[in-house]
Design an enzyme around this catalytic site. Sequence first.
Site, mmCIF file in Angstrom:
data_model
loop_
_atom_site.group_PDB
_atom_site.id
_atom_site.type_symbol
_atom_site.label_atom_id
_atom_site.label_comp_id
_atom_site.label_asym_id
_atom_site.label_seq_id
_atom_site.Cartn_x
_atom_site.Cartn_y
_atom_site.Cartn_z
ATOM 1 N N ASN A 68 1.107 -1.285 0.115
ATOM 2 C CA ASN A 68 -0.339 0.406 0.258
ATOM 3 C C ASN A 68 1.101 0.986 -0.124
ATOM 4 O OD1 ASN A 68 1.217 -0.293 2.450
ATOM 5 N ND2 ASN A 68 -0.741 0.316 3.680
ATOM 6 N N ASP A 104 2.985 -6.820 1.795
ATOM 7 C CA ASP A 104 4.260 -5.563 2.388
ATOM 8 C C ASP A 104 3.549 -5.064 2.876
ATOM 9 O OD1 ASP A 104 6.258 -4.219 3.307
ATOM 10 O OD2 ASP A 104 6.943 -3.079 0.753
ATOM 11 N N ILE A 105 2.456 -4.683 3.607
ATOM 12 C CA ILE A 105 1.353 -4.003 3.946
ATOM 13 C C ILE A 105 2.064 -2.894 5.557
ATOM 14 C CG2 ILE A 105 -1.163 -2.783 4.935
ATOM 15 C CD1 ILE A 105 -2.231 -5.206 2.126
ATOM 16 N N GLU A 106 1.646 -1.740 4.879
ATOM 17 C CA GLU A 106 2.696 -0.529 6.283
ATOM 18 C C GLU A 106 1.444 0.164 7.521
ATOM 19 O OE1 GLU A 106 6.405 0.221 5.820
ATOM 20 O OE2 GLU A 106 6.594 -1.386 4.351
ATOM 21 N N ASN A 107 2.077 0.974 7.374
ATOM 22 C CA ASN A 107 1.283 1.758 8.330
ATOM 23 C C ASN A 107 -0.369 1.519 8.871
ATOM 24 O OD1 ASN A 107 1.415 5.104 9.081
ATOM 25 N ND2 ASN A 107 -0.008 5.287 7.659
#
Length: 310
Positions: A68, A104-107
Amino acid sequence: MFQMSYFYSGLGCDYIHHVDQTNGVLNVVSPDFFYIRKDGSLLLRSANPDVIKALYRRKLKVVPFLSNHWDQGLGRSALKNRVLLAKQISNAIEELNLDGVNIDIENLTEKDRQAFTDFVRLVRKGIPKRKEVSVAVAANPFGWTKGWHGSYDYEHLAKYADYLMVMAYDESRSAGPTASVGWVEKSIQYALIQKISPQKLVLGLPFYGCCWMQGHSASQAISLSLVNSIIKRHNGTIIFDTKSQSLKAVFTVKHCKGPWPQGTYTLWFKNEQSLIAKIKLVQKYHLKGLGSWSLGQENTSVWDTVFNNI
């Protein structure tokens, strides 16, 4: 030792060129084929079948990463529509003959913890066992349970993933090391007390340094391949910080040129000795191997001088 690397923002010919610089060291390459639309559905970009075939000829597994790109709204849309997104990922892997997916989904935050774990479960369920599912997780040396770090349930994610790629970088919020050796070791120790086999952990290395302008809080990422030329151009002074096993350069830009306004800068980065210190931690704790962000940012000599000698 297992080694994987991400590839971000490039043309197909760039993938091949940078892979060829590694001299056959890599096992997995994770290109940026998988993006997320505003409605949480899958968007494919640059997934050229000819490039994929060329990577296979080099005996590599091709495991695109789904990201994202730090956009919390996109991440939450993905989780809200996770049943559809997991199915679309499964279909894309089959249609393009890929080897799996790196998530790789962050925040996100602790509020998204269960939904994120369930998304990984759905992805694993929809992909053949022979295909890889891996998850990029925030390094968590201090055991934080809130905010971004709180979104990753290491123990349960590891039940569905082949391995967790610990993003052991971006340590400092003001001028300081990108990933000091002590901070990295604490990140490994935290992961191991989450009831995870060492063979399910991959240590992520940064192929970039971070530069701060005096009087400013934001940093700029600088590819390691560019660091020496920048320091030389501005007559910078370099010191090696033994405690962090990192290098620090201080230089002054006297005349505004391109992206560099006038001012004094501090640049923290890594050299071969820094990378070797991290590799020793992988060996000390018997981890699965190494990951890196991102392919093409490194000094290509490290593939011969560091990674080929593990």
